[in-house]
Design an enzyme around this catalytic site. Structure first.
Site, PDB file in Angstrom:
ATOM      1  CE  LYS A  22      -1.190  75.800  34.166  1.00  0.00           C
ATOM      2  NZ  LYS A  22       0.136  75.781  33.511  1.00  0.00           N
ATOM      3  CG  ASN A  23      -1.618  76.836  29.955  1.00  0.00           C
ATOM      4  OD1 ASN A  23      -1.010  76.856  31.033  1.00  0.00           O
ATOM      5  ND2 ASN A  23      -1.838  75.726  29.278  1.00  0.00           N
ATOM      6  NE  ARG A  91       9.595  73.085  29.037  1.00  0.00           N
ATOM      7  CZ  ARG A  91       9.331  73.837  28.007  1.00  0.00           C
ATOM      8  NH1 ARG A  91       8.274  74.606  28.018  1.00  0.00           N
ATOM      9  NH2 ARG A  91      10.110  73.818  26.946  1.00  0.00           N
ATOM     10  CB  CYS A 115       8.954  68.858  33.371  1.00  0.00           C
ATOM     11  SG  CYS A 115       7.784  68.653  32.067  1.00  0.00           S
ATOM     12  NE  ARG A 120       6.777  70.804  28.527  1.00  0.00           N
ATOM     13  CZ  ARG A 120       5.748  71.340  29.173  1.00  0.00           C
ATOM     14  NH1 ARG A 120       5.463  70.955  30.381  1.00  0.00           N
ATOM     15  NH2 ARG A 120       5.011  72.269  28.598  1.00  0.00           N
ATOM     16  N   PRO A 121      12.208  70.449  25.111  1.00  0.00           N
ATOM     17  CG  PRO A 121      12.455  69.917  22.854  1.00  0.00           C
ATOM     18  CD  PRO A 121      11.744  69.498  24.096  1.00  0.00           C
ATOM     19  CG  ASP A 123      14.351  72.671  19.483  1.00  0.00           C
ATOM     20  OD1 ASP A 123      13.561  72.441  20.414  1.00  0.00           O
ATOM     21  OD2 ASP A 123      14.203  72.222  18.332  1.00  0.00           O
ATOM     22  CG  LEU A 124      10.829  74.356  17.813  1.00  0.00           C
ATOM     23  CD1 LEU A 124       9.434  73.754  17.915  1.00  0.00           C
ATOM     24  CD2 LEU A 124      11.273  74.376  16.349  1.00  0.00           C
ATOM     25  CG  ASP A 308      -2.448  70.938  28.895  1.00  0.00           C
ATOM     26  OD1 ASP A 308      -1.454  70.190  28.874  1.00  0.00           O
ATOM     27  OD2 ASP A 308      -2.359  72.180  28.883  1.00  0.00           O
ATOM     28  NE  ARG A 400       3.031  73.628  37.830  1.00  0.00           N
ATOM     29  CZ  ARG A 400       3.067  72.985  36.670  1.00  0.00           C
ATOM     30  NH1 ARG A 400       3.246  71.697  36.637  1.00  0.00           N
ATOM     31  NH2 ARG A 400       2.946  73.626  35.537  1.00  0.00           N
TER      32      ARG A 400
HETATM   33  C1  UD1 Z   1       1.990  74.801  26.480  1.00  0.00           C
HETATM   34  C2  UD1 Z   1       1.104  74.718  27.686  1.00  0.00           C
HETATM   35  C3  UD1 Z   1       0.946  73.261  28.138  1.00  0.00           C
HETATM   36  C4  UD1 Z   1       0.486  72.390  26.978  1.00  0.00           C
HETATM   37  C5  UD1 Z   1       1.380  72.584  25.762  1.00  0.00           C
HETATM   38  C6  UD1 Z   1       0.862  71.869  24.519  1.00  0.00           C
HETATM   39  C7  UD1 Z   1       1.478  76.834  28.804  1.00  0.00           C
HETATM   40  C8  UD1 Z   1       2.013  77.538  29.992  1.00  0.00           C
HETATM   41  N1  UD1 Z   1       1.681  75.510  28.766  1.00  0.00           N
HETATM   42  O1  UD1 Z   1       3.294  74.354  26.871  1.00  0.00           O
HETATM   43  O2  UD1 Z   1      -0.009  73.217  29.194  1.00  0.00           O
HETATM   44  O3  UD1 Z   1       0.511  71.027  27.357  1.00  0.00           O
HETATM   45  O4  UD1 Z   1       1.473  73.993  25.434  1.00  0.00           O
HETATM   46  O5  UD1 Z   1      -0.419  72.283  24.213  1.00  0.00           O
HETATM   47  O6  UD1 Z   1       0.844  77.414  27.956  1.00  0.00           O
HETATM   48  N2  UD1 Z   1       8.827  71.490  21.430  1.00  0.00           N
HETATM   49  C9  UD1 Z   1      10.036  71.391  20.781  1.00  0.00           C
HETATM   50  N3  UD1 Z   1      10.891  72.462  20.804  1.00  0.00           N
HETATM   51  C10 UD1 Z   1      10.568  73.636  21.432  1.00  0.00           C
HETATM   52  C11 UD1 Z   1       9.333  73.741  22.083  1.00  0.00           C
HETATM   53  C12 UD1 Z   1       8.477  72.649  22.067  1.00  0.00           C
HETATM   54  O7  UD1 Z   1      10.341  70.344  20.205  1.00  0.00           O
HETATM   55  O8  UD1 Z   1      11.376  74.576  21.402  1.00  0.00           O
HETATM   56  C13 UD1 Z   1       7.879  70.341  21.434  1.00  0.00           C
HETATM   57  C14 UD1 Z   1       7.511  69.874  22.826  1.00  0.00           C
HETATM   58  O9  UD1 Z   1       8.455  68.966  23.337  1.00  0.00           O
HETATM   59  C15 UD1 Z   1       6.159  69.236  22.586  1.00  0.00           C
HETATM   60  C16 UD1 Z   1       5.551  70.135  21.503  1.00  0.00           C
HETATM   61  O10 UD1 Z   1       6.649  70.801  20.891  1.00  0.00           O
HETATM   62  O11 UD1 Z   1       6.315  67.928  22.064  1.00  0.00           O
HETATM   63  C17 UD1 Z   1       4.565  71.156  22.006  1.00  0.00           C
HETATM   64  O12 UD1 Z   1       5.122  71.865  23.100  1.00  0.00           O
HETATM   65  P1  UD1 Z   1       4.789  73.402  23.388  1.00  0.00           P
HETATM   66  O13 UD1 Z   1       3.596  73.822  22.596  1.00  0.00           O
HETATM   67  O14 UD1 Z   1       6.025  74.215  23.237  1.00  0.00           O
HETATM   68  O15 UD1 Z   1       4.419  73.371  24.918  1.00  0.00           O
HETATM   69  P2  UD1 Z   1       4.527  74.614  25.903  1.00  0.00           P
HETATM   70  O16 UD1 Z   1       4.336  75.861  25.126  1.00  0.00           O
HETATM   71  O17 UD1 Z   1       5.737  74.479  26.739  1.00  0.00           O
END
Ligand code: UD1
Length: 421
Positions: A22-23, A91, A115, A120-121, A123-124, A308, A400
């Site tokens: 899925k991911n 998301r 969520c 789940r920001p 910003d990055l 996960d 999902r």
């Molecule tokens: C993806 C996966 C999800 C998995 C997660 C972590 C998909 C569709 N989903 O989600 O199943 O649980 O990776 O392995 O691939 N963060 C920030 N700022 C940002 C983005 C993220 O602070 O802009 C933080 C998040 O809050 C979290 C961490 O970084 O604490 C990792 O999140 P991230 O790797 O971005 O998760 P996703 O890519 O959304």
């Protein structure tokens, strides 16, 4: 709404074929927006999340055909505006941002919002795209990005306080394929799904090196072309069935597994006394250990233990003798399954982002509420190992991310029924 009735007490044996990831599928489908030519993606799992992504591609102007795991996309004309109704449901729809700004020089996408597994920001993602020259405006719940003169390569560090970001890395990598010049992403996510997306982009004509490591280098090209790609096996679905095997497996064979993506989980299962036997490069046989013992792990970005898989392991440790200690470092608030497991008789105490689990002999069935995708999987596993009949409500969470989970479980001996509430 549907729920799953899970009858405890069965043992599992037989073969499960693991679906495509899925991911991986979600960003790869989004990446088809980067070209006007036709792309063919195989082994896309039939899930509500991939259905949402297919619908988003359609509303952005792409022609999409889908039949038995194969998705054909031709995005000859694309509009920059992703509809709020669909974006808010998933998301991961945020990963159309990179392709839209890369190809069109503009993007208007609703903020995905929080969520249940915590704040789940993004910003990055935005910081990375800004570094490539996009102007970002966040207003009225929308993100508006524009780069009228196109994007330019840059050196970007994608590391945040919880480590690297998977979809953020994907977004910047996709946008950078069409930027002018060279982009270096430091602190990149090294997850296998990022490498899989890069393989697809390379097949489209992108110049990318280092995907799957912490540093990715992208040389921008003028245009990308059509490509065919088969997505990698879903390591989280495989892991969930491995945990089922460790819990109640007599002889569970999992096929279409990429074993080298699963080292951290396999180590913890073996340390806890279960048998995970490799059968070539893409199959494993799992059997529950006769004298299992508690274990310990901390979730981390890949190749560390996957967040996960945390909830499913809590379900296993709930009935494993001894004390187990599970610490969440990626999403510190991701413990919605704990109160539900405790309602089934588990003895789990939280200390900040650490669950201290004292194994009990058996769990007892109870009606429980699925709160998010992986938490729901944990409750199904707990129900399979419990005395009595557990009702897992809000099954849409599990749909999902798990393709036909009830059929797959039934085929290996589990007694589960999907019913309308
Ligand atoms: C993806 C996966 C999800 C998995 C997660 C972590 C998909 C569709 N989903 O989600 O199943 O649980 O990776 O392995 O691939 N963060 C920030 N700022 C940002 C983005 C993220 O602070 O802009 C933080 C998040 O809050 C979290 C961490 O970084 O604490 C990792 O999140 P991230 O790797 O971005 O998760 P996703 O890519 O959304």
């Amino acid at each position: 709404m549907e729920k799953l009735i899970v009858h405890g007490g069965s043992r599992l044996s037989g073969t499960v074929t693991i679906s495509g990831s899925k991911n991986s599928s979600l960003p790869i489908l989004a990446a088809t927006l980067l070209t006007a030519e036709q792309c063919v993606i195989r082994r896309v799992p039939d899930l509500s999340d991939t259905n949402y992504m297919v619908r988003i591609l359609g509303t952005l102007g792409a022609e999409v055909e889908r039949a038995s795991g194969r998705v054909i996309v031709a995005a000859e004309k694309v509009i920059p505006q992703a509809p709020y109704d669909l974006v808010r449901k998933m998301r991961a729809s945020v990963c159309v941002l990179g392709p839209l700004i890369g190809r069109l020089g503009e993007a208007l996408v609703s903020l995905p919002g929080g969520c249940i597994i915590g704040d789940r920001p993004i910003d990055l993602h935005l910081r990375g795209l800004e570094a490539l020259g996009a102007e970002v405006e966040v207003k009225g719940g929308d993100m508006k990005l524009s780069a009228p003169d196109g994007l330019r390569g840059a050196e970007i560090n994608m590391r945040g306080k919880f480590g690297s970001t998977v979809l953020g890395t994907d977004n910047v990598m996709m946008a950078a394929t069409l930027a002018e010049g060279r982009t270096v992403i430091e602190g990149a996510a090294a997850e296998p799904e990022v490498a899989d997306l890069a393989d697809f982009l390379i097949a489209m004509g992108a110049k990318i090196e280092g995907a799957g490591t912490r540093t990715i280098v992208i040389e921008g090209v003028e245009a990308l072309g059509g490509a065919e790609h088969e997505v990698i096996p879903d390591r989280i679905e495989a892991g969930t069935f491995m945990v089922a095997g460790a819990l109640i497996g007599d002889d569970l064979l999992l096929e279409n597994v990429c074993i080298r993506h699963m080292g951290a989980l396999i180590d913890v299962l073996r340390e806890s006394g279960h048998s995970v036997e490799e059968k070539g490069a893409d199959a494993v046989r799992v059997r529950a250990g006769s004298s299992p013992q508690g274990g310990e792990f901390t979730t981390e970005p890949y190749p560390g233990f996957a967040t996960d898989m945390q909830a499913q392991m809590c379900a296993l440790f709930a009935t494993t003798p001894g004390i187990s200690v599970v610490t969440e470092q990626v999403f510190p608030q991701r413990f919605m399954h704990v109160p539900e497991l405790n309602r089934m008789g588990a003895n789990i105490r939280m200390e900040d982002a650490t669950a201290i689990i004292k194994g009990v002999e058996r769990l007892s069935a109870a009606p429980v509420m699925a709160s998010d995708l992986r938490a729901s999987a944990a409750l199904v596993l707990a129900g399979l190992g419990a005395d009595g009949t557990t009702e897992v409500n809000r099954l849409y969470h599990i749909d999902r991310g798990y393709e036909h989970i009830d059929d797959k479980l039934r085929r290996v001996g589990a007694k589960v029924e999907r019913v309308k509430e």
